[in-house]
Design a protein around this motif. Structure first.
Motif, PDB file in Angstrom:
ATOM      1  N   UNK A 274      -2.844  -5.810   2.195  1.00 34.23           N
ATOM      2  CA  UNK A 274      -2.268  -5.776   0.854  1.00 34.23           C
ATOM      3  C   UNK A 274      -1.785  -7.145   0.386  1.00 34.23           C
ATOM      4  N   UNK A 275      -1.639  -8.093   1.315  1.00 35.37           N
ATOM      5  CA  UNK A 275      -1.219  -9.440   0.944  1.00 35.37           C
ATOM      6  C   UNK A 275      -2.395 -10.318   0.517  1.00 35.37           C
ATOM      7  N   UNK A 276      -3.615  -9.844   0.734  1.00 36.83           N
ATOM      8  CA  UNK A 276      -4.789 -10.631   0.362  1.00 36.83           C
ATOM      9  C   UNK A 276      -4.917 -10.712  -1.151  1.00 36.83           C
ATOM     10  N   UNK A 295      -4.585   9.173   5.913  1.00 40.31           N
ATOM     11  CA  UNK A 295      -3.156   9.443   6.086  1.00 40.31           C
ATOM     12  C   UNK A 295      -2.342   8.163   5.965  1.00 40.31           C
ATOM     13  N   UNK A 296      -2.892   7.059   6.474  1.00 38.17           N
ATOM     14  CA  UNK A 296      -2.184   5.776   6.375  1.00 38.17           C
ATOM     15  C   UNK A 296      -2.057   5.335   4.926  1.00 38.17           C
ATOM     16  N   UNK A 297      -3.104   5.581   4.126  1.00 41.17           N
ATOM     17  CA  UNK A 297      -3.053   5.227   2.710  1.00 41.17           C
ATOM     18  C   UNK A 297      -2.048   6.074   1.945  1.00 41.17           C
ATOM     19  N   UNK A 298      -1.876   7.306   2.357  1.00 43.46           N
ATOM     20  CA  UNK A 298      -0.902   8.165   1.681  1.00 43.46           C
ATOM     21  C   UNK A 298       0.522   7.718   1.971  1.00 43.46           C
ATOM     22  N   UNK A 299       0.756   7.206   3.186  1.00 41.12           N
ATOM     23  CA  UNK A 299       2.095   6.747   3.553  1.00 41.12           C
ATOM     24  C   UNK A 299       2.388   5.358   3.006  1.00 41.12           C
ATOM     25  N   UNK A 302      -1.907   2.290  -1.834  1.00 43.10           N
ATOM     26  CA  UNK A 302      -2.671   1.152  -2.327  1.00 43.10           C
ATOM     27  C   UNK A 302      -1.914   0.519  -3.495  1.00 43.10           C
ATOM     28  N   UNK A 303      -1.683  -0.783  -3.461  1.00 42.74           N
ATOM     29  CA  UNK A 303      -0.925  -1.436  -4.536  1.00 42.74           C
ATOM     30  C   UNK A 303      -1.606  -1.261  -5.896  1.00 42.74           C
ATOM     31  N   UNK A 304      -0.809  -1.279  -6.933  1.00 43.70           N
ATOM     32  CA  UNK A 304      -1.346  -1.229  -8.293  1.00 43.70           C
ATOM     33  C   UNK A 304      -2.314  -2.396  -8.482  1.00 43.70           C
ATOM     34  N   UNK A 338      -4.796   8.456  -5.603  1.00 39.66           N
ATOM     35  CA  UNK A 338      -4.091   9.041  -6.738  1.00 39.66           C
ATOM     36  C   UNK A 338      -4.664   8.676  -8.086  1.00 39.66           C
ATOM     37  N   UNK A 339      -5.850   8.060  -8.110  1.00 37.03           N
ATOM     38  CA  UNK A 339      -6.463   7.634  -9.366  1.00 37.03           C
ATOM     39  C   UNK A 339      -7.973   7.546  -9.153  1.00 37.03           C
ATOM     40  N   UNK A 340      -8.719   8.436  -9.817  1.00 35.76           N
ATOM     41  CA  UNK A 340     -10.168   8.480  -9.612  1.00 35.76           C
ATOM     42  C   UNK A 340     -10.856   7.190 -10.043  1.00 35.76           C
TER      43      UNK A 340
END
Length: 388
Positions: A274-276, A295-299, A302-304, A338-340
């Motif tokens: 996420x820092x890239x 599951x890792x993505x839900x916790x 993904x950044x906006x 959370x966003x198609x």
């Protein structure tokens, strides 16, 4: 970078199968043998036109040149940059030590290989002052695109991260691994900028996950994560002049059909990814070892502004995934994000990351990509409604 605004778009990770003759010439050229360079150039050009046409015929929206002119997704760098020579002694993945029967079978199935475990090493200052090969690769891709009656939605071209170059073409010159990685970042940035002028730039960075079981297999998880942070910092330096929306980042645990029991879980590396300074992440989710990683993505959401390119087809098996299976995987990715509109269906990894290293035959690859397109259409109907 296009989003899936009104339907799920499709792409893949990069490398596509090469013909036997092209692979042979690339391997022999890398080995320093005398070959017909005119024949190699002609075959490379024909191959780029072929794979572009096949991607479009399969319904892939975001296409590339299949890395056809390259001997390997990262090892080609030694042929374009100065400062390399001799031979690296890259360790084998822990899969080989843990499963010796698997290692023996793998060796039998690949009697002639490109220089992966024994690539050249850095023996002097690395310098990238001749971009003609990179410029020619871009030219070939543009020429192939110009011949397509129907234009793809978008195009991309790959380039290796500083970290994966450094962990393959090992350091025998710089005072530290860190100094070497940042030196590579400053030089490979020239190729990044060239590619990003005309195409979406995809950075191939398996070092951010795979190297936990390869070069850094002796490190603890905290030690490895510090290395990952440093590799991302070097990558960000190389990308400094490129808008993040022009860049997508591919990360994987190694593109082979092996046990993968020592793979580092995704939740450890997500904060670093996420820092890239990129606009999209391409990550494996189709193979049996990592299908649970949503599951890792839900916790750790993904950044906006980031898109997700989930692997919905496996690049190491000849099973052609059913479109319904692919649609299910796409919908699972959408649920996690959370966003198609921020999901683009992709493959786990490349289909031929090194010349002569095909694990899936060309005819099966095109069938997989067609199925990916069909699965994306099914997912679109589910996510947007039956009228789409």
């Amino acid at each position: 970078m296009r989003r899936s605004d009104d339907r799920i778009l499709t792409t893949h990770v990069g490398s596509l199968p090469r013909s036997a003759e092209l692979s042979d010439l690339l391997i022999r050229d890398e080995a320093g043998e005398a070959i017909d360079q005119t024949r190699l150039a002609r075959l490379g050009e024909e191959a780029v036109h072929h794979v572009v046409a096949e991607q479009c015929a399969a319904g892939i929206d975001i296409v590339n040149d299949g890395e056809q002119p390259r001997v390997g997704f990262q090892t080609y760098v030694a042929q374009r940059m100065k400062g390399f020579g001799g031979e690296s002694k890259r360790p084998s993945p822990t899969d080989y030590a843990n499963f010796p029967m698997f290692a023996a079978q793998w060796a039998r199935n690949a009697p002639r290989r490109t220089k992966v475990r024994n690539a050249p090493q850095a023996i002097g200052e690395v310098v990238y002052d001749d971009l003609r090969s990179a410029e020619e690769e871009c030219r070939l891709f543009k020429a192939a695109l110009a011949q397509q009656a129907g234009k793809p939605v978008e195009t991309f071209m790959t380039a290796p991260s500083p970290g994966i170059i450094a962990t393959t073409l090992l350091n025998a010159h710089y005072d530290s691994h860190e100094a070497y990685v940042f030196a590579l970042a400053r030089q490979i940035a020239k190729e990044y900028e060239l590619i990003a002028r005309d195409f979406i730039l995809q950075i191939d960075a398996p070092d951010l996950a795979m190297e936990r079981t390869t070069l850094f297999q002796d490190k603890s998880t905290p030690e490895f994560l510090k290395i990952v942070d440093m590799h991302v910092a070097a990558l960000n330096e190389a990308l400094a002049g490129i808008p993040r929306e022009r860049v997508r980042l591919h990360c994987c645990w190694g593109n082979w059909e092996g046990p993968h029991v020592d793979d580092i879980p995704m939740h450890y590396i997500l904060p670093a990814l996420y820092q890239a300074k990129v606009g999209a992440l391409s990550i494996e989710f189709a193979n049996p070892r990592h299908q649970h990683e949503y599951a890792a993505l839900k916790k750790n959401k993904l950044p906006d502004g980031f898109l997700l390119l989930p692997g919905v087809i496996d690049s190491t098996t000849s099973f052609v995934e059913h479109p319904e299976v692919i649609a299910n995987r796409i919908c699972e990715a959408v649920d996690a994000v959370g966003d198609r509109s921020r999901v683009i269906a992709s493959s786990d990894c490349g289909f031929c990351t090194f010349a002569g290293g095909e694990m899936v035959t060309e005819d099966v690859v095109w069938a997989k990509l067609r199925s990916c397109s069909e699965g994306a259409a099914l997912a679109t109907r589910r996510l947007w409604g039956a009228k789409v």
